[in-house]
Write a protein that holds these residues in place. Structure first.
Motif, short mmCIF file in Angstrom:
data_model
loop_
_atom_site.label_atom_id
_atom_site.label_comp_id
_atom_site.label_asym_id
_atom_site.label_seq_id
_atom_site.Cartn_x
_atom_site.Cartn_y
_atom_site.Cartn_z
N GLU B 46 30.81 37.11 34.57
CA GLU B 46 31.98 38.00 33.58
C GLU B 46 32.52 38.85 34.46
N ALA B 47 31.72 39.79 35.28
CA ALA B 47 32.22 40.49 36.07
C ALA B 47 33.40 39.86 36.85
N VAL B 48 32.83 38.80 37.83
CA VAL B 48 33.89 38.15 38.76
C VAL B 48 35.22 37.68 37.82
N LYS B 49 35.00 37.10 36.76
CA LYS B 49 36.21 36.59 35.73
C LYS B 49 37.10 37.84 35.81
N PHE B 50 36.38 38.73 35.43
CA PHE B 50 37.19 40.41 35.18
C PHE B 50 38.22 40.71 36.26
N ALA B 51 37.39 40.55 37.44
CA ALA B 51 38.06 40.93 38.77
C ALA B 51 39.30 40.00 38.98
N ASN B 52 38.80 38.70 38.80
CA ASN B 52 40.09 37.66 39.02
C ASN B 52 41.10 38.06 38.01
N THR B 53 41.11 38.24 36.72
CA THR B 53 42.11 38.30 35.93
C THR B 53 42.82 39.65 36.17
N GLU B 54 41.96 40.48 36.59
CA GLU B 54 42.63 42.02 37.02
C GLU B 54 43.13 42.03 38.63
N SER B 55 42.80 41.07 39.22
CA SER B 55 43.22 40.83 40.58
C SER B 55 42.56 42.04 41.44
N ILE B 56 41.22 42.33 41.08
CA ILE B 56 40.53 43.59 41.92
C ILE B 56 39.68 42.65 42.98
N PRO B 57 39.94 43.07 44.23
CA PRO B 57 39.36 42.62 45.27
C PRO B 57 37.91 43.18 45.17
#
Lengths: 481, 430
Positions: B46-57
């Motif tokens: 879920e954390a990775v998905k969130f980062a992906n959606t928000e484009s957080i490196p």
């Protein structure tokens, strides 16, 4: 048998292709007559057949590159082939097209003993490397049963193993560097002579890709020091569980034998009838254990193995004390396949792997399957690796038996997966086990692999119709029997 | 920043998100960073998905013991750590295989396996704190590679989370497996740039019961090399063959196994080392201490931000020519150097002690000159750690061992927005 030949073939103007390829390699290096194509319609998995349209014999990397570029330009499927000894149908032309036969690129280019390396062409036969290196005290460690015939190029495609991989590892552990023709014809180099990869390990991705990601054209292999000595033991068991449990105990005791090979009742009977080794008629299993390395202390290790086997009720334990005796003990194992040829018209060799401790359970299942299908199944396998090779005996001319062989194979492989194992330890998926990939891998796992394929081989022209369920032409084992 | 912390906390729980006010010096970040350490694989997904959606490196990490590796990250301010995923998934001593979650420390794994007289035959310098996921991601090894190989040889399979949250696996738990492509080795050594490794399966080995090491002080590097070569080409089966030292080299040859074999091998090396200035034998705890000392020197250097640590890879026969090049270049600059050579693999580690006040530029220039000359020997030079000032001006990796274009495309396919360890891998890999 329509079932085991592909339903689709590409349409090719054979004369034009032959003419064009002759311009690259010379007219005497291109074959397309029907009789010749029959030779290439199958590999070691003789159940599966599909003829190429053209076979071409390059002499150089440049030839291979030009042939590949030509095939790309014309959108003709192509694949590289070595000796054709593979056991999963990986080296047949699934949709027809061009087979690039690597047999003429068969030179050992360099022996670099000081660095424990040899540089060879892909058509070099596995055993030739060992033959060349042995005078210097070295050998090439992966030793598939077909090592007198199979080529290094084919070994790379399949990531081949052999009886001695328990201790020494498989092909990917023994390749240092390769020159490769990529599926678009570009020539590149992967690996670094042996030190750790820098960047993604493209070489490892190519090895074992069953010839779908590139064609190796020059290979630097690692050489292994010949052991100072060997100790080979053969033990006969009247109960197969005793034999498999002995295997687990030998490993658990801390020893890593160079080989731990097993044969079961049917195969013992076959070799006994053929060659008369003197195995008792009620033998259920024969275990061959080979230690190698330093001669110091080897006697004690051998005694320990004898003790373990005796505790498990082994009878007739023989210990080889000379090279000749060692060869004799191995003879039964090495001639097992030949012996089967005398008692059955056809056979199909399976290749599952299971955790070692699951061997007794899995073998029991194999025997149940044998009974269920009323089919003889002989087992000769690399017990130390948990790599089983059930050999299903049948009559190729009986369509019902042919179907039963595939169904029974399917049940065995399912069992291997169920206990935490895999559907192939060294033979590859080829055209045979494509349907079974979904038992091991999720759609996401397979998508990842297909992404890799599309990156290297975007038009799927290099060896199509292999490995992936999405490429399945229905030739092999089907999931629902 | 605070907002980011809160948003990750909403996914993985407040306790699992920390703010690192000082950043991480080794990564060249001196502003606050956020460390997210999910307690379950699902939370990590879920954390990775969130980062992906928000484009957080994201900078994937385990316990942070290999931040010295790689180029400096670009824009990464969030560390995604597997340190809270530290279970043993499966360990069957009789199969000599084990499956561990990525955040489990190697030291803890060894403790568990040791109860059954087994071990995972890896001895990387950062072995005390390194997690198994980190070891797999960096493909790091130590002297024991001479006998057992590297993670590339011992890892049987792994599981990883891709940037879109997809959960994938490669390989399995059996020692032989050729079903499909080798995705395990694709992830191995990829420094978390293709996916976040969350689990790995290994082949294990019995602990050698008797352990002894021959330590031969040699009069010259030529004599040291000659001794090492004789050992490598003999019938002996060493656990390691190391050449270490500054001006006066020492050869360490370790053996393990049953007592009789070890004794025989030790004697053989003693007889080969006739022209040594001095020969010592270390056994038992003393052996372990000597082995540890080999690793500690490198480990300390990796953590020392005034040191330059180089890995020079050549063929065995080019080890000394490469060292001579290094010595000449280092002498010209009045720097000091200490070498550790894993002889059988040709992997040579050099700890370079630079002048106080040596500029980042002079370090970069040294690396460039070295690369050029070592390349002529068909060798390669990787900078394993360097002062941040120097790192800002160089590419630590150098030439890859395969086509960069293919690697770049692989990265673009699997991490299209370059969110995983952006900038830290090879030049040309986003």
């Amino acid at each position: 048998m329509a079932h085991h030949t592909p339903t689709q073939r590409v349409q090719i103007d054979v004369d034009a292709v032959t003419h064009d390829l002759a311009k690259i390699v010379g007219a005497d290096r291109v074959l397309s007559d029907d009789t010749s194509m029959m030779v290439y319609e199958t590999d070691g998995a003789t159940l599966y057949k599909s003829k190429p349209h053209v076979v071409v014999f390059p002499d150089t990397t440049a030839h291979v590159s030009q042939i590949v570029k030509y095939a790309n330009a014309k959108k003709i499927p192509f694949l590289a082939r070595g000796a054709g000894t593979g056991l999963s149908g990986g080296a047949l032309a699934g949709f027809g097209g061009i087979i690039i036969a690597m047999n003429r690129m068969n030179r050992i280019l360099k022996l670099d003993i000081e660095n424990r390396r040899a540089v060879v062409e892909p058509g070099v036969v596995n055993l030739w490397i060992t033959n060349a290196a042995t005078q210097h005290g070295y050998h090439y460690a992966p030793d598939p049963s077909s090592q007198k015939a199979c080529t290094i190029g084919g070994n790379i495609a399949e990531n081949s193993g052999g009886p001695h991989t328990l201790k020494y590892g498989v092909t990917v552990n023994h390749i240092a560097e390769m020159e490769v023709v990529l599926p678009n014809g570009e020539i590149t180099t992967v690996g670094s002579g042996g030190d750790d990869p820098i960047g993604y390990d493209v070489m490892a991705m190519l090895i074992g890709s069953e010839g779908t990601l590139g064609i190796a054209t020059t290979i630097t292999v690692k050489l292994t020091r010949n052991p100072q000595g060997y100790k080979t033991l053969l033990a006969v068991f009247h109960d197969i569980d005793d034999a498999t449990n002995s295997v687990s105990e030998i490993i658990a005791s801390g020893m890593i034998p160079a080989a731990l090979e097993m044969m079961d009742r049917l195969i013992i009977k076959a070799v006994e009838e053929a060659f008369g080794f003197g195995f008792p008629s009620d033998a259920e299993a024969v275990l061959i254990v080979e230690l190698d390395g330093l001669t110091v202390g080897m006697e004690e290790q051998a005694e320990q193995i004898v003790r373990i086997c005796k505790e498990r009720n082994a009878a007739n334990i023989q210990v080889a004390n000379s090279a000749a005796e060692r060869d004799l003990l191995w003879k039964s194992r090495k001639q097992a396949f030949g012996a089967l040829g005398r008692i059955a018209k056809s056979y199909l060799t399976q290749d599952g792997v299971v955790p070692r401790t699951k061997l007794p359970e899995v073998l029991r299942t194999v025997y149940e399957i044998s009974k269920k299908y009323d089919m003889r199944i002989a087992n000769v396998f690399h017990a130390g690796d948990g790599n089983i090779h059930p050999i299903l005996l049948f009559d190729e001319d009986d369509p019902a038996q042919e179907k039963a062989v595939l169904d029974a194979s399917g049940e065995i492989l399912k069992k291997c997966v169920d206990v935490g194992g895999t559907i192939t330890g060294e033979h590859g998926v080829g055209v045979e086990k494509m349907a079974f990939m979904t038992l091991l891998f999720t759609p996401e796992d397979l998508d990842l692999m297909l992404t890799v394929r599309s990156l290297f081989n975007p038009d799927n022209l290099l060896n199509p119709g292999k490995i992936f369920p999405s490429d399945d032409m229905g030739m092999g084992i089907q999931l629902d029997g | 920043m605070a907002d980011l912390k809160a948003r990750f906390a909403a996914i993985v729980g407040t306790e699992q998100v920390e703010r690192l006010d000082e950043g991480v010096a080794e990564l060249g970040v001196d502003e606050p960073m956020t460390r997210v350490s999910p307690k379950t694989t699902d939370d990590l997904i879920e954390a990775v998905k969130f980062a992906n959606t928000e484009s957080i490196p994201l900078i994937p990490t385990g316990n942070g013991s290999a931040f010295h590796l790689g180029n400096l990250p670009v824009e990464g301010r969030v560390l995604l750590s597997t340190r809270n995923l530290h279970a043993t998934v499966d360990y069957e001593p009789r199969d000599l295989t084990g499956i561990f979650q990525a955040g489990k420390r190697l030291a803890d794994i060894q403790g568990e396996l040791g109860k059954h007289d087994q071990f995972l035959a890896l001895d990387p310098p950062n072995r005390a704190s390194a997690t198994i996921g980190g070891i797999v991601s960096t493909n790091v090894s130590g002297p024991l590679r001479a006998a057992y190989g590297t993670p590339r040889d011992l890892c049987l399979g792994l599981k990883a989370v891709m940037i879109d949250g997809t959960f994938v696996k490669g390989g399995g738990r059996v020692v032989k497996n050729v079903a499909g492509y080798d995705m395990t080795r694709m992830f191995l050594g990829s420094l978390g740039t293709l996916g976040v490794i969350v689990e790995a399966a290994f082949r294990l080995h019995p602990i050698p019961t008797d352990r002894r090491c021959v330590i031969a002080s040699m009069k010259s590097w030529e004599a040291a090399q000659s001794l090492a070569a004789q050992v490598v080409h003999s019938e002996l089966q060493p656990l390691f063959v190391e050449l270490v030292g500054e001006t006066e080299p020492t050869v360490l040859v370790g053996f393990g196994g049953i007592a009789e074999q070890v004794a025989y091998q030790v004697e053989r090396v003693e007889s080969l080392a006739k022209d040594a200035a001095r020969v010592e034998i270390a056994s038992g705890d003393d052996f372990d201490a000597r082995h540890a000392a080999l690793l500690d020197a490198l480990d300390a250097a990796h953590r020392d931000d005034t040191r330059l640590v180089l890995r020079i890879g050549t063929a065995m026969t080019q080890v000394l020519p490469a060292r001579e090049i290094l010595m000449r270049l280092v002498d010209e600059r009045h720097f000091g150097v200490q070498s550790t050579i894993h002889y059988p693999s040709g992997a040579q580690y050099a700890i370079v002690k630079m002048d106080e006040g040596a500029s980042g530029e002079s370090t970069v220039e040294l690396v460039e000159r070295l690369r050029k000359e070592v390349h002529a020997l068909n060798g390669r030079v990787v900078v394993e750690s360097a002062p941040v000032e120097a790192k800002r001006r160089m590419d630590v990796w150098g030439e890859p061992t395969g086509p960069l274009a293919v690697m770049e495309q692989l990265k673009r396919r699997l991490d299209p927005n370059a969110l995983l360890n952006r900038g830290r891998y090879l030049r040309g890999i986003p």
